[in-house]
Design an enzyme around this catalytic site. Structure first.
Site, PDB file in Angstrom:
ATOM      1  N   SER A  91       8.444  -4.873   6.032  1.00 31.96           N
ATOM      2  CA  SER A  91       8.158  -5.955   6.992  1.00 31.96           C
ATOM      3  C   SER A  91       9.101  -7.125   6.873  1.00 31.96           C
ATOM      4  CB  SER A  91       6.709  -6.388   6.801  1.00 31.96           C
ATOM      5  OG  SER A  91       5.884  -5.244   6.813  1.00 31.96           O
ATOM      6  N   ASP A 127       6.490  -3.746  10.226  1.00 29.89           N
ATOM      7  CA  ASP A 127       5.022  -3.661  10.322  1.00 29.89           C
ATOM      8  C   ASP A 127       4.537  -3.869  11.750  1.00 29.89           C
ATOM      9  OD1 ASP A 127       4.270  -6.948   8.831  1.00 29.89           O
ATOM     10  OD2 ASP A 127       5.771  -6.292  10.278  1.00 29.89           O
ATOM     11  N   ARG A 179       0.836  -1.216   0.000  1.00 29.60           N
ATOM     12  CA  ARG A 179       0.000   0.000   0.000  1.00 29.60           C
ATOM     13  C   ARG A 179       0.862   1.254   0.000  1.00 29.60           C
ATOM     14  NH1 ARG A 179      -4.205  -2.661   4.045  1.00 29.60           N
ATOM     15  NH2 ARG A 179      -2.350  -3.805   4.770  1.00 29.60           N
TER      16      ARG A 179
END
Ligand code: 0WK
Ligand code: 0WK
Ligand code: BGC
Length: 865
Positions: free
Chosen positions: A603, A657, A539
């Site tokens: 992440s 994350d 995203r």
């Protein structure tokens, strides 16, 4: 010739008159299709009542679970015994089933009489009689001392709680044995068999004759999912969806339901259709007021119905010039065999004359025609009523399958269906008229339900063997509290290793400092870009943060795909792709020119020297881009932006994350000091006291540690709980030997392959069980790890009881039906002194990255001043 035609005309006229006379007299017994459709609807309602937990106790149609969940699949094999009690004959069978792929089996049977004193005596004598017959049978077949499994066909309503147990609800038909009702007939049989040392059988299954018939036919036609008996008594069973059977735990798959439809109408539901003859017959039966539907259908009663009708018609002068004979006055004098004989196509009338004469009735030709038609009306009504109830079952099966049209097979047995000249044809015709959208094959059971009982036993054997294999396969996934406690302690040890300077390098849990030292304090404000890479979706976000009274966070984001060839291509391609997505987003948001501060959620394990520096330790999950490991990913992103030379960004922070998730939740709940991801990968971070972080200067305050607990066990410390499936999945992974928190799905597939499962309904249940075991273990292990962290936090704070919030994200936590609950329960059990609140991160870690960027900017500006 003229004389012959005159004679024929005379006879036809005479016949029509008699038929009309009887049709008028028995008008109520001739059921139109509308009435049959109404009976069908009434029976559908009765089925629903019987299946319902609250309505079952008052339901007349008891819908008894049989615990037969699957049809034979051809892999059954072995030697089985079966006894079959309840029909017109008592039989013992030896069934040999060969798994030669040709569905072949061999049946040897012996019939035994059922003397009245036995079937209307006491229970002990009945079961002793069965045991003696079985002893005789095993002697005859040289099976003495051979340990054999036995299936027991017992054709009476039994409430079962499992396959080899059944409590008799009530006797029906011509049976009335004292001391058996409300007792478990399997244990009675076992007791009787134990008296004979020469017999060594294992009673593995109790089945109703309808169920046995369905299984017998199911062995030859896998489409057979209904069993129907039209004999001494009548009844039907069918495969019902587990989710509709309230009385049995579980929603998966199907189970055979013994409807016991003989009792339909015992609550008066059919009183508008029952005639005075039905009521009279019932009053004279062994069980008045019960089995009223059966008494309108089955062979034990039809002969008597005909007698009662003939008797009344004679008394009213409509037959035999009103002269009644003693025989006609005698109950049971007319039997089903007489009715069938009188209805025979050609010799029916002569049979009728012969039978009536034997009853001392001196019948005229008219009388014979009339009596024959009485038989026709009585047996036709029987077939009609049976058809209506069967049509209700077929409709329910079709609706359960959500089909407009359905093909199925009905396995049938019973003397009336098999021996009555017209019955079968009539039944088929009416069923097909009532349910035109069901393509029904009627399959006659030639070998009797005894074979079916053996099949049920064989399937029970197969399922028991399968159960053993499944339990063996899944046993390593069942983690005891002690084992979880051990995992928690080992995790704690690894956490400490990771924090200590001298052990950090070899620690499997890397405990990476994030340089995030503060959580948002509400003064953050401004516009920030954020990237969120590494989860299911990539995203790009624009985050607007307001402070003060109107404190709020607004987010706009766009999801972009990361194709596999990019995830596993070159580093340059990957970062160029990321920059391409940023460009599309800036375009889409119309903010191409703005040089906004950016927070980069990345992440993967990164060793950081500062908030905006992160060296990739190693790829995990599905990523394997080259030339990245050991590189600073912020530099690589800046490089890519430079290469594109279209816009410029101020990359302020790179965060994991877990850290982004902690921040996102921390913005709402200041108690949130732990971030947990349970998704494609799994990881956790938490705020650690600086004094415990030896590899970072300073002892004041806290810093968020990205534990990278995915590596837990890479040093073999939990090999004792890693299964062969885990090792196999690891060997087949992108980074063997690393990240032992492998993706649960792969394990499931491996286990199923090893269990040799292709895809039947049964398999889906096992599939679900395997998934349940694997995901439960995943949640428990996650819980054990988290318990180690909250316990450490509690000790860090030196408090007896800790209240803390864990911000959590990830599709596994969010979407899996049980994962989050098992995780919470495990933490509660392993860290009882910690009151842990799990806060789901609705907005994703991108928001957290923006908040971290805002905090970093704020601290930076303070530092400037
Ligand atoms: C044959 C089956 C048996 C069942 C019987 C019913 O093997 O289990 O009870 O059919 O028909 P009947 O003998 O009552 O006519
Ligand atoms: C949503 C977060 C993202 C994280 C993901 C993990 O915004 O940063 O990586 O959850 O869950 P997954 O998508 O792997 O199931
Ligand atoms: C019994 C059923 C049986 C049927 C056919 C009925 O009287 O209640 O259990 O299936 O007869 O034999």
């Amino acid at each position: 010739m003229f004389a012959v035609h005159l004679l024929a005309f005379h006879f036809t006229k005479l016949k029509e008159d008699q038929i009309k006379k009887v049709d008028r007299y028995l008008y109520h017994m001739r059921l139109s299709d509308d009435v049959l459709l109404d009976v069908m609807a009434r029976f559908q309602a009765e089925m629903v009542k019987g299946l319902g937990r609250d309505t079952n106790p008052t339901a007349t149609v008891k819908m008894l679970p049989s615990f037969v969940r699957s049809l034979p699949d051809g892999s059954e094999k072995g030697d089985f015994l079966a006894v079959d009690l309840g029909g017109s004959q008592f039989r013992a069978h030896q069934v040999k089933v060969f798994d030669d792929g040709k569905q072949s089996s061999q049946l040897e049977s012996k019939f035994y009489p059922t003397p009245k004193e036995v079937i209307q005596g006491n229970g002990a004598e009945l079961f002793d009689y069965i045991a003696e017959c079985l002893l005789d049978f095993t002697e005859t077949k040289n099976l003495k001392h051979k340990k054999l499994p036995l299936g027991f066909t017992f054709s009476f309503p039994c409430k079962q709680t499992k396959l080899d147990e059944g409590v008799l609800l009530a006797w029906t038909k011509h049976f009335k044995v004292r001391g058996v009702q409300d007792t478990d007939v399997v244990s009675s049989l076992r007791k009787a068999l134990q008296k004979h040392k020469d017999i060594d059988v294992d009673v593995l299954a109790l089945v109703n004759d309808t169920v046995g018939t369905m299984m017998t036919c199911g062995y030859d036609d896998q489409r057979c999912e209904v069993g129907l008996i039209i004999g001494t008594g009548t009844n039907a069973c069918y495969m019902e969806e587990m989710r509709h059977i309230d009385l049995v735990e579980g929603d998966e798959g199907r189970m055979c339901i013994n409807t016991e439809w003989g009792a339909f109408g015992d609550d008066g539901a059919l009183d508008d259709l029952r005639t005075e003859f039905d009521r009279e017959l019932d009053l004279g039966s062994l069980n008045p007021g019960r089995q009223l539907f059966e008494k309108m259908i089955s062979s034990l009663y039809l002969g008597e119905l005909v007698r009662l009708i003939l008797l009344k018609m004679t008394k009213e002068g409509l037959l035999f010039n009103g002269k009644v004979s003693t025989a006609l006055l005698t109950k049971g004098k007319i039997e089903m065999k007489h009715v069938s004989a009188m209805e025979k196509y050609k010799e029916g009338l002569s049979n009728t004359k012969e039978i009536l004469t034997e009853l001392n009735l001196f019948p005229s030709e008219e009388d014979c025609i009339a009596v024959q038609h009485v038989c026709t009306i009585v047996s036709f009504r029987s077939a009609n009523l049976c058809a209506a109830a069967l049509a209700a079952i077929l409709t329910r099966l079709r609706e359960n399958k959500k089909l407009l049209r359905m093909r199925t097979t009905v396995g049938i047995d019973g003397g009336l269906y098999k021996t009555h000249p017209q019955y079968a044809k009539r039944l088929h015709k009416v069923v097909r008229r009532l349910v035109p959208n069901c393509d029904v094959r009627f399959l006659l059971s030639v070998s009797g339900s005894g074979k079916g009982a053996a099949m049920v036993t064989a399937v029970a054997y197969r399922l028991a063997a399968q159960r053993k294999r499944i339990d063996a396969a899944l046993a390593p996934f069942l983690l005891s509290l002690e084992t979880l406690q051990e995992v928690k302690n080992k995790m704690r040890t690894e956490l400490e290793y990771g924090l200590k300077r001298e052990t950090q390098a070899s620690a499997s849990v890397k405990m990476l400092p994030t340089y995030v030292c503060g959580t948002p304090d509400g003064t953050e404000k401004g516009k920030f870009l954020a990237l969120d890479l590494g989860g299911t979706n990539f995203r790009v976000l624009l985050v607007k943060i307001r402070s003060g009274r109107r404190r709020s966070v607004q987010m706009y984001n766009k999801i972009f795909a990361i194709p596999l060839e990019i995830m596993q291509g070159t580093g340059e391609e990957l970062f160029d792709h990321i920059v391409q997505c940023i460009a599309d987003f800036l375009e889409y948001m119309g903010i191409k020119g703005a040089r906004l501060p950016l927070g980069f959620t990345f992440s993967f394990p990164c060793r950081q020297a500062s908030i905006d520096k992160g060296t990739l330790v190693g790829w995990t999950k599905g990523f394997k881009a080259t030339d990245c490991e050991g590189e600073d990913v912020v530099d690589m992103l800046r490089e890519a932006i430079r290469r594109r030379n279209e816009f410029d960004l101020d990359i302020v922070a790179v965060v994991n994350d877990t850290v982004g998730t902690m921040m996102t939740c921390g913005y709402e709940d200041p108690n949130c000091e732990i971030g947990l991801i349970a998704g494609t990968g799994s990881n956790v971070c938490y705020m650690e006291d600086m004094k415990n972080i030896e590899i970072v200067e300073g002892n004041e305050g806290k810093m968020c540690i990205n534990t990278e607990w995915g590596g837990f066990g890479d040093n073999g410390c939990i090999d004792n709980i890693r299964t062969k499936y885990d090792k196999e999945v690891d060997e087949g992974s992108l980074n063997p030997g690393k990240q032992s928190d492998r993706l649960a799905l792969l394990q499931v597939r491996r286990i199923l392959q090893q269990l040799g499962l292709d895809s039947t309904c049964e398999d889906s249940i096992i599939v679900k069980e395997v998934c349940g075991a694997v995901s439960k273990r995943a949640a428990q292990l996650c819980g054990a790890g988290l318990a180690a962290i909250v316990e450490k936090k509690r000790e860090n704070q030196g408090v007896e009881h800790l209240q803390i919030t864990v911000g959590v994200d990830g599709t596994l936590y969010k979407l899996h039906p049980h994962f989050s609950r098992v995780l919470r329960e495990t933490v509660k059990e392993l860290a009882p002194q910690c009151d842990v609140t799990f806060m789901l991160s609705e907005d994703g870690s991108g928001k957290g990255a923006a908040l971290i960027t805002a905090v970093a900017k704020r601290l930076h500006n303070v530092g400037q001043k």
